[in-house]
Every structure is written in C-alpha cells, then in structure tokens.
Design an enzyme around this catalytic site. Sequence first.
Site, PDB file in Angstrom:
ATOM      1  N   SER A  31      -9.303   2.446   2.438  1.00  0.00           N
ATOM      2  CA  SER A  31      -8.123   3.200   2.020  1.00  0.00           C
ATOM      3  C   SER A  31      -8.001   3.448   0.525  1.00  0.00           C
ATOM      4  CB  SER A  31      -6.847   2.523   2.529  1.00  0.00           C
ATOM      5  OG  SER A  31      -6.809   1.165   2.133  1.00  0.00           O
ATOM      6  N   ASP A  86       5.721  -2.687  -4.274  1.00  0.00           N
ATOM      7  CA  ASP A  86       5.923  -3.229  -2.924  1.00  0.00           C
ATOM      8  C   ASP A  86       4.695  -3.065  -2.029  1.00  0.00           C
ATOM      9  OD1 ASP A  86       8.611  -3.862  -3.597  1.00  0.00           O
ATOM     10  OD2 ASP A  86       9.201  -1.783  -3.166  1.00  0.00           O
ATOM     11  N   HIS A  93      -2.811  -1.484  -2.372  1.00  0.00           N
ATOM     12  CA  HIS A  93      -3.269  -0.145  -2.750  1.00  0.00           C
ATOM     13  C   HIS A  93      -2.956   0.207  -4.204  1.00  0.00           C
ATOM     14  CE1 HIS A  93      -2.898   0.274   1.749  1.00  0.00           C
ATOM     15  NE2 HIS A  93      -4.159   0.613   1.504  1.00  0.00           N
TER      16      HIS A  93
END
Length: 290
Positions: A67, A265, A269
């Site tokens: 990702s 949060d 990533h």
Amino acid sequence: MSSIHINYMIDNHSLFIQLLLFVILQFQHFTSLSNLGYYRVLLIMVMLWTPFQSYAYKNIFLLAGQSNMSGRGGVINGSWTGYIPPECRSQPSILRLNAELMWEVACEPLHRDIDNNKTCGVGPGMSFANYVLEKDSNIGVIGLVPCAFGGSFISDWRQGSPLYDRLMKRSKAALEDGGEIRALLWYQGESDTKKEEDAELYKKRIEEFFNAVRTNLSLPNLPIIQVALASGIGAYFDIVREAQLAVKLPNVITVDAKGLQLLNDDPVHLSTPGQVRLGKMMADAFLYFN
C-alpha cells in the site's frame, strides 16, 4: 489535471498509416505546386511525426510492493482529498500504463485501477518521475508501470503467483511500443511484520524475488531501489527492516523511509509530504546508478 485521462494510443503502426493517408491527401492537394508542394508535405509530416516518435521510446520504471507504494497519501476515512502537490504534477513526458495496458498521461493516484481493493492516494511514483526529469532533462519520456497491491506479503510475490505473473505481464506489455526498463521501485514488508516466521524468512524471500524478476525479464543487472520500512503492522518490524538493510545483491540500493511523516491517526501509511520526500529519495538513488 488529475481528472483528465488522456489516452495516448502509442501504436506506431496505426499512427504511421494515419500519417501516410494524410501525406497522400496533402500531396494531391499540392501537386499543382510541383516541388514546393512536395516539400511542404514532407515538412508537415515531420512536424506531426516528431512528437509521436518521442513517445515511442520510454524510460520504464516498475512500481511494485504494497500500500505505501500504491499510495495512501491524502486518504482520510477511506476517501482521497484530491490534493496533488506540485512535486506530483502531471506533464506530457510522464506516462502511466493503465489497467488496460494502454499508455496515458500519468496523474495521481497512479494505482487507482491497479490496487482497487482500497482507496488510493498519493504515492512516491509521480514525485520520483518529476524529480528525475528535473535533474536529468535529457532523459526523455518516463513510463511508470504501477503494479503494487495493498496488504500483500512477500510470499504473495513469489514466482508463479498471481501478483508476480501480473508484474511480468505488465512489464512486458510496457516494452511493446519501445523503451527500456530502467529500474524496479519496490516498497513492501509491512504485512510481514505480523508473524515471526514471515519476518525471519523475509531476506531469503526478497532476494529470491529480486533474482526471479531479473531472470524472467532477462535483465541480470536491473537496478532495484527498495525501501526499508517506515512503519509496520506487527511486533516483528525490526526483523523485517534488518532483513531489508542486509540485502547485498548487486545493483540493489535500499532507501530508508524511517522517520518520514505518516498520516494522522494511521501508524502505517506515509502522508503526502512523506511520499513526496520518498519519491525524491528514490530518484536520487536511481540517478546514483547513472
């Protein structure tokens, strides 16, 4: 620009036929002008063919992993904000191979039709391409081939797996219209931090993957730029990072993402600024090869 998807049908045979028909029609129109008409037709043909010819040869970069290579920059609560920083701007000399194996002008999100299980945002690819062009204006056209898939383990990329086969298919399709694969950009490993066995086997598996890619593409010296993890999902983060940093295969450079900005949060990533910075770091690594 991000909402514009311009398909450059880089099919040299059909382009040549269209140009040939155009020249014939122009020649018929100008025959009464004798040699003047003939040379005018040739001039028009050269003017039209030159930009298409420049797209025939591409510096191709494979983008694979999970990702953080797909890009989650700017994704908040499952939706992408749509913000594209200037470092990730589109320009005609940066192309993208889409899911239909057609070249088009690249724009964020690069993986929108490739990693389609989750919402994609800004990744490192566009920043990488823009920075390479900025530092080497003579490089010509850059062709990005997105292949990453969020949540994948290194074992999902073993030779013969669906993700590996897709990478090979897209890599070979990218070469059909002319060009050269210049490097593999690789960012993966977060999933392998969850289980100790996967973490312990990571170095062996990643080296097998890199060797298989080079063998199957007949590029034994293919430059590979891998990213050492900035974050992880499980308790074995340090083991995977150590494995990545310990890879000593020839023509493999490891760029360390640790310390780059993450999303608010989201402990996994990279944020948009983090992705922009990573793209530049990977570009510097590629330029080091050259």
